[in-house]
Design an enzyme around this catalytic site. Structure first.
Site, PDB file in Angstrom:
ATOM      1  N   TYR A 152     102.003  10.698 -19.559  1.00 49.98           N
ATOM      2  CA  TYR A 152     100.954  10.409 -20.550  1.00 49.98           C
ATOM      3  C   TYR A 152     101.531   9.619 -21.733  1.00 49.98           C
ATOM      4  CZ  TYR A 152      97.065  11.196 -23.772  1.00 49.98           C
ATOM      5  OH  TYR A 152      96.016  11.026 -24.657  1.00 49.98           O
ATOM      6  N   ALA A 154     104.326   7.866 -21.996  1.00 45.21           N
ATOM      7  CA  ALA A 154     104.803   6.525 -21.625  1.00 45.21           C
ATOM      8  C   ALA A 154     103.617   5.587 -21.384  1.00 45.21           C
ATOM      9  CB  ALA A 154     105.683   6.611 -20.375  1.00 45.21           C
ATOM     10  N   SER A 155     102.554   6.123 -20.785  1.00 46.75           N
ATOM     11  CA  SER A 155     101.378   5.264 -20.535  1.00 46.75           C
ATOM     12  C   SER A 155     100.743   4.836 -21.852  1.00 46.75           C
ATOM     13  CB  SER A 155     100.355   5.980 -19.639  1.00 46.75           C
ATOM     14  OG  SER A 155      99.661   6.992 -20.348  1.00 46.75           O
ATOM     15  N   LYS A 156     100.694   5.744 -22.814  1.00 47.76           N
ATOM     16  CA  LYS A 156     100.073   5.392 -24.100  1.00 47.76           C
ATOM     17  C   LYS A 156     100.978   4.441 -24.901  1.00 47.76           C
ATOM     18  CE  LYS A 156      96.174   7.592 -23.677  1.00 47.76           C
ATOM     19  NZ  LYS A 156      94.896   6.851 -23.595  1.00 47.76           N
TER      20      LYS A 156
END
Ligand code: NAD
Length: 243
Positions: A152, A154-156
Site C-alpha cells: 500500500y 509503495a503504491s501510494k
C-alpha cells in the site's frame, strides 16, 4: 472570492462509498455535474437513488477499455470533462516476508495503474479544452512507513511521483495535477477494528488536532483543488491528516 464549481463536470472514481462518496456529495452540493465511477454497481445504485450523481458508470479503473468507454460516455453526455478525481484505491496489508506477489500486483493495479489509465483517458479531452484538474488519492502511508504497509505505502508513493510527472507534462496545457494524503479516516478501508480502546486513544493523542479525520475533510480539499483558487498549485502533495 468564492468557489464557483457550477459549470464543472467532475468524474470521481471509487465514488460508491467512503471518501469518494463524500467527494461526490460535496461537488453535487456546489452545483457541479457529478459522474460517479465504481467497480461496484450495487454501491452506485445507492448513490443514484440518493440523487448525488448525475451519471453513474460501473467501471473498473484497472481496465483500459472500461475506462475509455466511461470517459467517452461523459464527453458525449456533457460535452466536457473538467475534473478527474482518482480516488479509487484498495489496501491489503501484511509483512513483506509472507506477502503474496499476486496481492502486491493487485494493490498496484488499482492504486497506480488505475490512476495512470484514467488520467491517460482524460488527457486528450482536457488538452482540447485547454484546462483541467486531476486530483489523485495518495496517503500518509506514502511518507510514513508502518509495519505491513509495504504494498500500500509503495503504491501510494508511486502515485505521488506519477502526480509530479503528470503535472510537469500537462502544465503547459492549462491542466494542474495534485495529490492528497489523508491520515486516518475511519471507514470500510480503515476500521481500526484491530485497535483496543487504549491503542486508539494513544493514536488519537498523536494527532495535532486530536480528532479522527472525516471523509468531508478530504472532500473540502478537493473542492479547493478543483477551483480557481488553486490555479497556481500543481505537482503538490497536500496533507489532510490532522497534523
Ligand atoms: P473505501 O474502501 O471505503 O472506498 C473505495 C472505493 O473504491 C469503493 O467504493 C470501491 O468499490 C472502489 N474501488 C475499489 N477498487 C476499484 C476499482 N478497481 N475500480 C473502481 N473502483 C474501485 O476507501 P476510502 O477509505 O474511502 O479511501 C478512498 C481513497 O483514499 C483510497 O485511494 C485510499 O487509499 C485513500 N486513503 C484512505 C485513507 C483512510 O483512512 N480511509 C487514508 C489514506 C488514503
Amino acid at each position: 472570492m468564492h468557489i464557483d464549481l457550477s459549470h464543472q463536470v467532475v468524474v470521481v472514481t471509487g465514488a460508491g462509498r467512503g471518501i469518494g462518496r463524500s467527494i461526490a456529495q460535496a461537488f453535487h452540493d456546489e452545483g457541479a455535474r457529478v459522474v460517479a465511477l465504481d467497480v461496484s454497481p450495487g454501491l452506485l445504485s445507492v448513490l443514484e437513488a440518493d440523487g448525488i450523481a448525475d451519471l453513474c458508470v460501473p467501471c473498473d479503473v484497472t481496465d483500459v477499455d472500461q475506462v475509455r468507454s466511461a470517459v467517452e460516455t461523459v464527453v458525449e453526455r456533457f460535452g466536457r470533462l473538467d475534473v478527474l478525481i482518482n480516488n479509487a484505491g484498495i489496501n491489503i496489508e501484511g509483512p513483506v516476508e509472507d506477502f503474496d506477489a499476486g496481492l502486491w500486483d493487485r494493490v498496484f493495479a488499482v492504486n497506480v495503474r488505475g490512476v495512470f489509465v484514467t488520467s491517460q483517458a482524460v488527457i486528450p479531452v482536457m488538452k482540447e479544452q485547454g484546462s483541467g484538474r486531476i486530483i489523485n488519492a495518495a496517503s500518509f502511508a506514502a511518507i510514513i512507513p508502518s509495519v505491513g504497509a509495504a504494498a500500500y505505502g509503495a503504491s501510494k508513493a508511486a502515485v505521488v511521483q506519477l502526480t509530479r510527472v503528470l503535472a510537469s507534462e500537462l502544465g503547459p496545457y492549462g491542466i494542474t495535477v495534485n495529490a492528497y494524503a489523508p491520515g486516518m479516516i475511519p471507514g470500510e478501508m480503515n476500521t481500526f477494528a484491530s485497535l483496543d480502546e487504549q491503542a486508539a486513544a494513544a493514536k488519537l493523542d498523536q494527532l495535532s488536532v486530536r480528532r479522527w479525520g472525516e471523509p468531508e475533510d478530504v472532500a473540502k480539499l478537493c473542492l479547493f483543488l478543483a477551483s480557481d483558487l488553486s490555479s497556481y498549485i500543481t505537482g503538490a502533495l497536500l496533507d489532510v491528516s490532522g497534523g
